[in-house]
Design an enzyme around this catalytic site. Structure first.
Site, short mmCIF file in Angstrom:
data_model
loop_
_atom_site.label_atom_id
_atom_site.label_comp_id
_atom_site.label_asym_id
_atom_site.label_seq_id
_atom_site.Cartn_x
_atom_site.Cartn_y
_atom_site.Cartn_z
N LYS A 13 38.17 42.82 43.17
CA LYS A 13 39.48 42.18 42.98
C LYS A 13 40.56 43.23 42.79
CE LYS A 13 38.05 39.93 39.28
NZ LYS A 13 36.63 40.35 39.24
N ARG A 88 40.03 31.69 34.62
CA ARG A 88 38.59 31.89 34.59
C ARG A 88 37.86 30.70 33.99
NH1 ARG A 88 38.85 37.83 34.32
NH2 ARG A 88 36.86 38.66 34.92
N ARG A 127 31.70 52.95 38.91
CA ARG A 127 33.17 52.88 38.90
C ARG A 127 33.77 53.88 37.93
NH1 ARG A 127 35.99 47.24 37.81
NH2 ARG A 127 34.66 47.24 35.97
N ARG A 161 34.95 52.33 32.16
CA ARG A 161 35.21 51.23 31.24
C ARG A 161 34.02 51.00 30.32
NH1 ARG A 161 37.77 46.42 34.86
NH2 ARG A 161 36.37 45.20 33.54
N ARG A 172 28.32 39.94 31.25
CA ARG A 172 29.55 39.60 32.00
C ARG A 172 29.21 38.83 33.25
NH1 ARG A 172 32.00 45.11 33.34
NH2 ARG A 172 33.54 44.05 34.61
P1 AP5 Z 1 36.89 46.64 41.30
O1 AP5 Z 1 37.94 46.45 42.34
O2 AP5 Z 1 37.23 47.41 40.09
O3 AP5 Z 1 36.24 45.21 40.95
P2 AP5 Z 1 36.86 43.98 40.16
O4 AP5 Z 1 36.50 42.74 40.91
O5 AP5 Z 1 38.29 44.19 39.84
O6 AP5 Z 1 35.92 44.03 38.88
P3 AP5 Z 1 36.29 43.96 37.34
O7 AP5 Z 1 35.15 44.60 36.60
O8 AP5 Z 1 37.65 44.46 37.05
O9 AP5 Z 1 36.23 42.42 37.13
P4 AP5 Z 1 36.10 41.68 35.81
O10 AP5 Z 1 36.41 40.31 36.27
O11 AP5 Z 1 34.81 41.82 35.11
O12 AP5 Z 1 37.11 42.43 34.86
P5 AP5 Z 1 38.57 42.10 34.31
O13 AP5 Z 1 39.28 43.36 34.13
O14 AP5 Z 1 39.21 41.02 35.09
O15 AP5 Z 1 35.62 47.32 42.05
C1 AP5 Z 1 34.46 47.66 41.33
C2 AP5 Z 1 33.88 48.98 41.87
O16 AP5 Z 1 33.41 48.80 43.21
C3 AP5 Z 1 34.89 50.14 41.95
O17 AP5 Z 1 34.22 51.32 41.64
C4 AP5 Z 1 35.35 50.13 43.43
O18 AP5 Z 1 35.73 51.43 43.86
C5 AP5 Z 1 34.10 49.64 44.15
N1 AP5 Z 1 34.37 48.81 45.30
C6 AP5 Z 1 35.32 47.83 45.39
N2 AP5 Z 1 35.26 47.21 46.59
C7 AP5 Z 1 34.25 47.82 47.28
C8 AP5 Z 1 33.69 47.61 48.59
N3 AP5 Z 1 34.14 46.66 49.43
N4 AP5 Z 1 32.66 48.41 48.96
C9 AP5 Z 1 32.16 49.36 48.11
N5 AP5 Z 1 32.65 49.60 46.87
C10 AP5 Z 1 33.68 48.82 46.45
O19 AP5 Z 1 38.20 41.49 32.88
C11 AP5 Z 1 37.60 42.29 31.89
C12 AP5 Z 1 37.33 41.46 30.65
O20 AP5 Z 1 38.58 40.99 30.11
C13 AP5 Z 1 36.49 40.19 30.87
O21 AP5 Z 1 35.11 40.45 30.82
C14 AP5 Z 1 36.97 39.32 29.71
O22 AP5 Z 1 36.37 39.72 28.50
C15 AP5 Z 1 38.45 39.67 29.63
N6 AP5 Z 1 39.26 38.78 30.47
C16 AP5 Z 1 39.98 39.11 31.57
N7 AP5 Z 1 40.59 38.02 32.10
C17 AP5 Z 1 40.23 36.98 31.30
C18 AP5 Z 1 40.52 35.59 31.34
N8 AP5 Z 1 41.29 35.05 32.30
N9 AP5 Z 1 39.99 34.81 30.37
C19 AP5 Z 1 39.22 35.33 29.39
N10 AP5 Z 1 38.90 36.63 29.31
C20 AP5 Z 1 39.40 37.45 30.26
MG MG Z 2 39.41 44.44 38.08
#
Ligand code: AP5
Ligand code: MG
Length: 216
Positions: A13, A88, A127, A161, A172
């Site tokens: 994402k 979410r 990552r 992270r 997660r």
């Molecule tokens: P990356 O682009 O970083 O993936 P991402 O989908 O953004 O993954 P996140 O870990 O950020 O998602 P998340 O939903 O767990 O975390 P968030 O910050 O939203 O890519 C990942 C890796 O793969 C990178 O190394 C990249 O280089 C590589 N990559 C990407 N695309 C690729 C491809 N096509 N091929 C190969 N490699 C690739 O949330 C974190 C925490 O915050 C949650 O767990 C929760 O506790 C809280 N939180 C956030 N939003 C909410 C909400 N709405 N409600 C409640 N709690 C929330």
């Molecule tokens: Mg992200």
């Protein structure tokens, strides 16, 4: 244009959002980034969010809805926004609907990046992120052009992270797998969901994302 980007942890994402922002000049609103920024500053919100994030759990709907509502009330959203990581839960999706009615806005498309769980685990383990500008890399799949130097800002300051530790990742993924189906069904009923095969290279995934946004 107002968009949602969805996908399990590690689906890409944030990575796709970086390219969307650069290509379409649209504003990114990432609840995960907002929580991490608050955690870094050790604000009340940050301390509250930390307890959940460290365990791989979701932050409460109340707190999450409040920060999104506040962010959406700022005038820079008028040029269009991309929500990354929100909603979410169904409660969040309904709260977003009310916010949008109040703002007289609507969601134009939901981009859902689908990736196999085994690949997600490998992506999160490799990552690393630039501490200065937030650019995201992967040690094998997506390293900086010059080792140790951020492509975007030229700094040398990277971190991993805390919630990418293997024991947290498992939780997660479990939680997000359970939560994502009802949300997708909610937006599918409205005909908004565009599924993308996210198991492919970043540029191939982005080519599909770009086509969807151009048609939205
Ligand atoms: P990356 O682009 O970083 O993936 P991402 O989908 O953004 O993954 P996140 O870990 O950020 O998602 P998340 O939903 O767990 O975390 P968030 O910050 O939203 O890519 C990942 C890796 O793969 C990178 O190394 C990249 O280089 C590589 N990559 C990407 N695309 C690729 C491809 N096509 N091929 C190969 N490699 C690739 O949330 C974190 C925490 O915050 C949650 O767990 C929760 O506790 C809280 N939180 C956030 N939003 C909410 C909400 N709405 N409600 C409640 N709690 C929330
Ligand atoms: Mg992200």
């Amino acid at each position: 244009m107002n968009l949602l980007i969805m996908g399990l942890p590690g689906a890409g994402k944030g990575t796709q959002t970086q390219q969307i922002v650069a290509t379409f000049n649209i504003l990114q609103i990432s609840t995960g980034d907002m929580f991490r920024s608050a955690m870094k500053k050790q604000t009340k919100l940050g301390l509250e969010a930390k307890a959940f994030i460290e365990k791989g759990e979701l932050v409460s709907d109340k707190v999450t809805n409040e920060i999104v509502k506040e962010r959406l009330s700022e005038s820079d959203v008028n040029g269009g926004f991309l929500l990354d990581g929100f909603p979410r839960t169904i409660k969040q999706a309904k709260a977003l609907d009310s916010m949008l009615v109040e703002l007289q806005k609507k969601i134009d498309a939901v981009i859902n990046i689908q990736v196999a769980p085994a690949i997600l685990i490998e992506r999160l383990a490799g990552r690393f992120i630039c501490r200065d500008c937030g650019a995201t890399y992967h040690k094998l799949n997506n390293p900086p052009k010059i080792e140790g130097v951020c492509d975007r800002c030229g700094e040398h300051n990277f971190y991993q992270r805390d919630d990418d530790k293997p024991e947290t990742v498992k939780n997660r993924l479990d939680i997000n797998m359970r939560q994502s189906q009802p949300i997708l069904a909610y937006y599918e009923k409205q005909g908004l969901v565009h599924n993308i095969d996210g198991n492919r290279d970043i540029d191939l995934v982005f080519a599909d994302v770009k086509t969807i946004i151009e048609k939205a």
